[in-house]
Design an enzyme around this catalytic site. Structure first.
Site, PDB file in Angstrom:
ATOM      1  N   LYS A 129     -10.685 -14.527  20.969  1.00  0.00           N
ATOM      2  CA  LYS A 129      -9.585 -15.493  20.836  1.00  0.00           C
ATOM      3  C   LYS A 129     -10.118 -16.858  21.208  1.00  0.00           C
ATOM      4  CE  LYS A 129      -5.182 -15.553  19.770  1.00  0.00           C
ATOM      5  NZ  LYS A 129      -4.407 -14.610  18.932  1.00  0.00           N
ATOM      6  N   ASP A 169      -3.298 -18.997  14.834  1.00  0.00           N
ATOM      7  CA  ASP A 169      -2.343 -18.525  15.848  1.00  0.00           C
ATOM      8  C   ASP A 169      -1.356 -19.685  16.015  1.00  0.00           C
ATOM      9  OD1 ASP A 169      -2.038 -16.139  17.934  1.00  0.00           O
ATOM     10  OD2 ASP A 169      -1.603 -17.955  19.053  1.00  0.00           O
TER      11      ASP A 169
END
Ligand code: NDP
Ligand code: 2IT
Length: 449
Positions: A129, A169
């Protein structure tokens, strides 16, 4: 949540000591470790292999400076991150988040969750991430481009189609992925599938825009069918957020015959008893980059409330939190339970606090945790990677069908694991166990690395 297993307790306490200020990361780890106590009891060799000490420590954590010039000529500096958490089952894979609340703890919780989510998809993707505390709101397209280029000027040396594949995201959609891809290509002189969520004209996958929200509804249909012998048809649904995940969750729920009565953003929520008009929401949010509040200017019978957390006080059958972490707390869970909710499924990552999730489980309300319920997005990214490797494109229906199958499998493996471990219907436990077992197996095969 209290850990009883002495090995796991020790691992957690050690982590807590070293990362005492990373509360979201600790929250995500504690939930997973709590689910895995029975697995460790059955497999004491995991302690000798140091599986959990290794699992909670990222393989690599990168933090970097992102300087850029705004439209008035001022130099601005943001902080960039990439966590490469676990590559046991495939290249690191996970989104990039641009939001002022981004910090090391948020990136690490998201990267940790991604390990198990990606494993559950059945595709070869490890967990990663990244992101920045940059706030895209109110920035011009040129400012966004300059920021993305500067971000990539550092990130490019750490990523690659077989190493680490970022995606979108919160705050990172098709526009940002385009600028990031353009800069990566310029710096490396390669055209590869290094990012997913790309535009269709340069290697993106049909269905990626819809994948997380639609996938969430496919998962909900399995939950309702197996655990409540019903379906979304005729149900009232509340969806928090009004971004990529929320919009397409609302769209698919509506297609399944449900009525979506409320949506939100960080400024508040709208309530439309006649069912939210999604074309209008798309126009406001996707085309104009406006606020959800603008809806009531067009639909006079709808209402706006400026406290977004109060969305959970609206009586509904199905609640789909699709905004951000810890947006649904114990009070919200109690209100939903009191008002007769029959299913809660997380489109966002960890939107329910630990106490809220426990309240749903105790009340025996079917509860779909994010790492299972929202895996449709990254699963579609996995398919985009395959298409890029083959230099080929599947059509919309082909990708949709694959995602439906994957979401059904994710429900089934989680449900079966919950039965196997004596907690039938506990999809938090079941999904954590199922996601973990594959990663653990791969780690053991690969030795101490
Ligand atoms: P978007 O940026 O498209 O939308 C985010 C939405 O959530 C906006 O409505 C935003 O409101 C709201 N929101 C964000 N932060 C906050 C906050 N701190 N408080 C209140 N509201 C907030 O993001 P996505 O839809 O892509 O992501 C939503 C969630 O889904 C995230 O948890 C993400 O990690 C998760 N997710 C996303 C996937 C994807 O493929 N995109 C895949 C799987 C999970 P505002 O505009 O006011 O900020
Ligand atoms: O949280 C998530 O799964 C995502 N933001 C999607 C990640 C991806 O690589 O598509």
């Amino acid at each position: 949540m209290v850990l009883k297993n002495t090995y796991l307790k020790g691992v957690y306490e050690g982590l807590e000591e070293r990362n005492s200020n990373e509360k979201e990361f600790l929250q995500a780890v504690l939930e997973v470790l709590s689910s895995l106590e029975a697995v460790v009891e059955k497999n004491p060799q995991l302690e000798n292999a140091g599986i959990f000490e290794r699992l909670v420590e990222p393989e690599r954590f990168i933090q970097f400076r992102v300087p850029w010039v705004d439209d008035t000529g001022h130099v601005r500096v943001n902080r960039g991150f990439r966590v490469e958490f676990n590559s046991a089952v495939g290249p690191f894979k996970g989104g990039l988040r641009f939001h002022p609340t981004v910090n090391a703890s948020v990136i690490k919780f998201l990267g940790f969750e991604q390990i198990f989510k990606n494993s559950l998809t059945g595709l070869a993707m490890g967990g990663g991430k990244g992101g920045s505390d940059f706030d895209p709101k109110g920035k011009s397209d040129l400012e966004i481009m300059r920021f993305c280029q500067s971000f990539m000027n550092e990130l490019y040396r750490h990523i690659g189609e077989n190493t680490d594949v970022p995606a979108g995201d919160i705050g990172v959609g098709a526009r940002e992925i385009g600028f990031l891809f353009g800069q990566y290509k310029k710096l490396t002189n390669t055209f590869t599938g290094v990012l997913t969520g790309k535009g269709l004209s340069y290697g993106g996958s049909l269905f990626r825009t819809q994948a997380t929200g639609y996938g969430l509804c496919y998962y909900v249909e399995s939950m309702l069918q197996v655990l409540k012998q019903t379906s979304l048809e005729g149900k009232n649904v509340v969806v928090s957020g009004s971004g990529n995940v929320a919009i397409y969750a609302a769209e698919k729920a509506t297609q399944f015959g449900a009525k979506v009565i409320a949506m939100s953003d960080s400024n508040g929520y709208i309530y439309d008893k006649d069912g939210i008009k999604l074309d209008l929401i798309k126009e406001i949010k996707e085309e104009k980059r406006g606020r959800v509040k603008d809806y009531v200017d067009e639909v006079k019978t709808a209402k706006f409330n400026n406290k977004f957390k109060e969305i959970w006080n609206i009586p509904c059958d199905v609640a789909l939190p699709c905004a951000t972490q810890n947006e649904l707390d114990l009070d919200a869970a109690k209100a939903l339970i009191k008002n007769g909710v029959i299913c809660v499924a997380e489109g966002a990552n960890m939107p329910s606090t630990a106490e809220a999730a426990d309240a749903f489980l105790e009340a025996k309300i079917p509860f779909g945790p994010g790492k299972a319920a929202n895996a449709g997005g990254v699963a579609c990214s996995g398919l985009e990677m395959s298409q890029n490797s083959m230099r080929y494109n599947w059509n919309f229906q082909e990708v949709d069908a694959r995602i439906q199958g994957i979401m059904q499998d994710i429900f089934n493996v989680g449900y079966e694991a919950s039965k196997m471990y004596g907690r039938e219907g506990d999809l938090v436990l079941g999904s954590n166990v199922a996601g973990f077992l594959k990663v653990c197996d791969a780690m053991i095969y690969q030795g101490i690395v």
